[in-house]
Design a protein around this motif. Sequence first.
Motif, short mmCIF file in Angstrom:
data_model
loop_
_atom_site.label_atom_id
_atom_site.label_comp_id
_atom_site.label_asym_id
_atom_site.label_seq_id
_atom_site.Cartn_x
_atom_site.Cartn_y
_atom_site.Cartn_z
N LEU A 1 71.54 -49.26 28.19
CA LEU A 1 72.81 -48.55 28.33
C LEU A 1 72.70 -47.16 27.70
CD1 LEU A 1 75.80 -48.61 29.17
CD2 LEU A 1 76.35 -49.53 26.93
N GLN A 2 72.15 -47.10 26.50
CA GLN A 2 71.98 -45.80 25.85
C GLN A 2 71.10 -44.88 26.68
OE1 GLN A 2 71.66 -44.89 21.67
NE2 GLN A 2 71.32 -46.89 21.23
N GLU A 3 69.95 -45.41 27.14
CA GLU A 3 69.01 -44.56 27.88
C GLU A 3 69.67 -43.95 29.11
OE1 GLU A 3 65.63 -43.80 26.95
OE2 GLU A 3 66.53 -44.64 25.13
N ILE A 4 70.40 -44.79 29.85
CA ILE A 4 70.96 -44.30 31.11
C ILE A 4 72.09 -43.29 30.84
CG2 ILE A 4 72.82 -45.95 31.72
CD1 ILE A 4 70.02 -45.27 34.09
N LEU A 5 72.95 -43.60 29.87
CA LEU A 5 74.07 -42.70 29.58
C LEU A 5 73.57 -41.36 29.04
CD1 LEU A 5 76.66 -45.08 27.82
CD2 LEU A 5 76.78 -44.16 30.13
N TYR A 6 72.61 -41.42 28.14
CA TYR A 6 72.14 -40.17 27.53
C TYR A 6 71.35 -39.32 28.53
CZ TYR A 6 73.64 -42.46 23.20
OH TYR A 6 74.38 -43.10 22.23
N SER A 7 70.63 -39.98 29.45
CA SER A 7 69.92 -39.21 30.48
C SER A 7 70.91 -38.41 31.30
CB SER A 7 69.16 -40.11 31.45
OG SER A 7 68.43 -41.05 30.77
N MET A 8 72.05 -39.05 31.61
CA MET A 8 73.08 -38.36 32.38
C MET A 8 73.61 -37.14 31.62
SD MET A 8 74.93 -41.83 33.82
CE MET A 8 76.53 -41.13 33.79
N LEU A 9 73.84 -37.32 30.33
CA LEU A 9 74.33 -36.20 29.51
C LEU A 9 73.31 -35.07 29.47
CD1 LEU A 9 75.88 -37.99 26.40
CD2 LEU A 9 77.09 -36.86 28.26
N VAL A 10 72.04 -35.44 29.32
CA VAL A 10 70.99 -34.42 29.26
C VAL A 10 70.96 -33.64 30.57
CG1 VAL A 10 68.50 -34.05 29.15
CG2 VAL A 10 69.59 -35.60 27.53
#
Lengths: 99, 372
Positions: free
Chosen positions: B268-277
């Motif tokens: 969950l963290q990986e996918i959400l943070y990739s989107m933010l990046v």
Amino acid sequence: MSQKAGSAKLSSTLSLSVPFENEKQATIACKSLSPDPILKADELVVTYKTEGSSLVLKFEGISDRVIRVAISNFIDNLKTVVECMDEFDGKKDFLFEQY
Amino acid sequence: MTVDLDKYVKPGRDYYIALGLEGSANKLGVGIIRQPVGQLSQTNRAEVLSNVRDTYVTPPGEGFLPRDTARHHRNWVVRIIKRALSEAKVTGADLDCICFTQGPGMGAPLQSVVVAARTLAQLWELPLVGVNHCVGHIEMGREITGADNPVVLYVSGGNTQVIAYSKQRYRIFGETLDIAIGNCLDRFARTLKIPNEPAPGYNIEQMAKKGKHLVNLPYTVKGMDLSMSGILAHVDGLAKDMFGKQGKKLVDEETGELITAEDLCFSLQEILYSMLVEITERALAHVNSNQVLIVGGVGSNERLQEMMKLMIQDRKNGQIYATDERFCIDNGIMIAHAGLLSYRTGQTNDLWNTVCTQRFRTDEVFVKWRDD
């Protein structure tokens, strides 16, 4: 709580008088509490005024329930106002220590 | 030309002191800041005199409700104000103004705090200054990190925005179309019934560190905006399958190992943070900037900071700025700081104009104290 005959809509009314130590405190309480709007203006009207050292409120609502909720909310906020006065009134130059 | 920030200085003083009250969500914060006269710079910095916070923590599996949160704030606000004054060693007479969060946030908690602000301001005859919560985060982030004109990623429990400054407004380049990122993480924490102490997002971060397998989740960037409710529904569904009555076992496609709750947090963290990046990088390209400032509660997440750093390192002279939990997570000092800047340009609120509002967009604020 009285049921006003004739006015179909805001039929329930209640008056509340809250005594303060002095007129200044009553005015401050009135100004702290009155700016916030009533969410359902067609179901409830609250008017604030000061009479000497008292804050006088008049609640007019479509039902007892609406008025009860409004008063409960008012008392909650009043507690904050009174606590502020107890702790801070006349203490503008006071250095609070060790809280 | 620069803005004259010293038209309202008290006679005989070369500094200002403000008290700030924050209560837009489950944190009640009171902070006192001191700003020297003149433009703030690396050699002329604001000083934090005190920054006190009390968080309303709910049991695992439960979120904080507006009514209960407001009650918490009402119970604590006077005590926290006294603590802040005592730590700062200042009196009411030292203050220039009282600042409060006017929005955005939860209605009842905001309102419970502004009542105290109004009363105190009248008792001590001080002006009130209403502050936009997001602008508070941005200004405090700039002050603490020294980033002068960054692209701001504002990520918290109630907000997800990519912001850049232009012509006296903080303009929103991209934002969430549904729920905030912190809300997404908090709600998943509730599904897993992990503690809300110290913060649900912090506990997810610790679990994610133990995750190894990346579970496939939807990736939903829509132009400059993003959507997270679908991702939450998906990962919630997986968790319910695994830990509910069905007790369905999920296995990693490559290794055949069992998927754990830690793996779900990691994914969950990986996918959400990739989107933010992704959207932050695009905003950088749009405004031709190479600085990123991360603010808001989720900004204290080290994995997010790390991923953002990897992106920014590939840009020429790229720099990332982030603050620690004292200033990232909602606090009173940022409200005092932004409010004081506003006060120094002559912006104050009359009592009738202090009504809080749940919706208060970042770009509604006229940033009078900047003109670059």
